[in-house]
Write an enzyme that holds these catalytic residues in place. Sequence first.
Site, PDB file in Angstrom:
ATOM      1  N   GLU A  59      -4.158  -6.728   6.582  1.00 51.40           N
ATOM      2  CA  GLU A  59      -3.569  -7.791   5.768  1.00 51.40           C
ATOM      3  C   GLU A  59      -3.518  -9.111   6.525  1.00 51.40           C
ATOM      4  OE1 GLU A  59       0.002  -5.878   7.846  1.00 51.40           O
ATOM      5  OE2 GLU A  59      -1.603  -5.003   6.677  1.00 51.40           O
ATOM      6  N   ASP A  95      -4.981  -3.803  -2.685  1.00 51.16           N
ATOM      7  CA  ASP A  95      -6.225  -4.587  -2.732  1.00 51.16           C
ATOM      8  C   ASP A  95      -6.094  -5.766  -3.683  1.00 51.16           C
ATOM      9  OD1 ASP A  95      -7.360  -2.863  -0.916  1.00 51.16           O
ATOM     10  OD2 ASP A  95      -8.606  -1.805  -2.386  1.00 51.16           O
ATOM     11  N   ASN A 102       0.827  -1.206   0.000  1.00 52.31           N
ATOM     12  CA  ASN A 102       0.000   0.000   0.000  1.00 52.31           C
ATOM     13  C   ASN A 102       0.864   1.260   0.000  1.00 52.31           C
ATOM     14  OD1 ASN A 102      -2.401  -1.399   0.026  1.00 52.31           O
ATOM     15  ND2 ASN A 102      -2.728  -1.192   2.214  1.00 52.31           N
TER      16      ASN A 102
END
Length: 130
Positions: A39, A13, A4
């Site tokens: 996660e 994602d 990210n």
Amino acid sequence: KTVNDEFGHLVGDKVIVEVSRRIAKTLRKVDVACRYGGEEFALLLPETPLTQATMVADRLWRIISKQPAVSAELQISITASLGVSSYEGEGGLSPDALLDRADQALYLAKRNGRNQVAAYNQLKKNGEER
């Protein structure tokens, strides 16, 4: 989190979706996988002793970490730290306690260098359990 930060949430994602797909392909129909947060994932392997659950975790770790997540423009290496616990032979162990044990094992894997599997019984052997 690193994906990210480095590539953005859309790519992050996509990696979560790919990891989820790999988990689903690895588990039996009776097993349950869910995203636990960020996660993190939790897997329930009914009637699976700790030794076999650790073998499943190790197989899953290899499937996740040995192949990059690929999109049209990127190949992203994925790492996975897995914690395994079991309640075999322990009557009255609550789901929260079982999850706490898995979490303790996960942190053992992270303390020992990340990207590996650790089982709760390793904490017991080392006298590290909470």
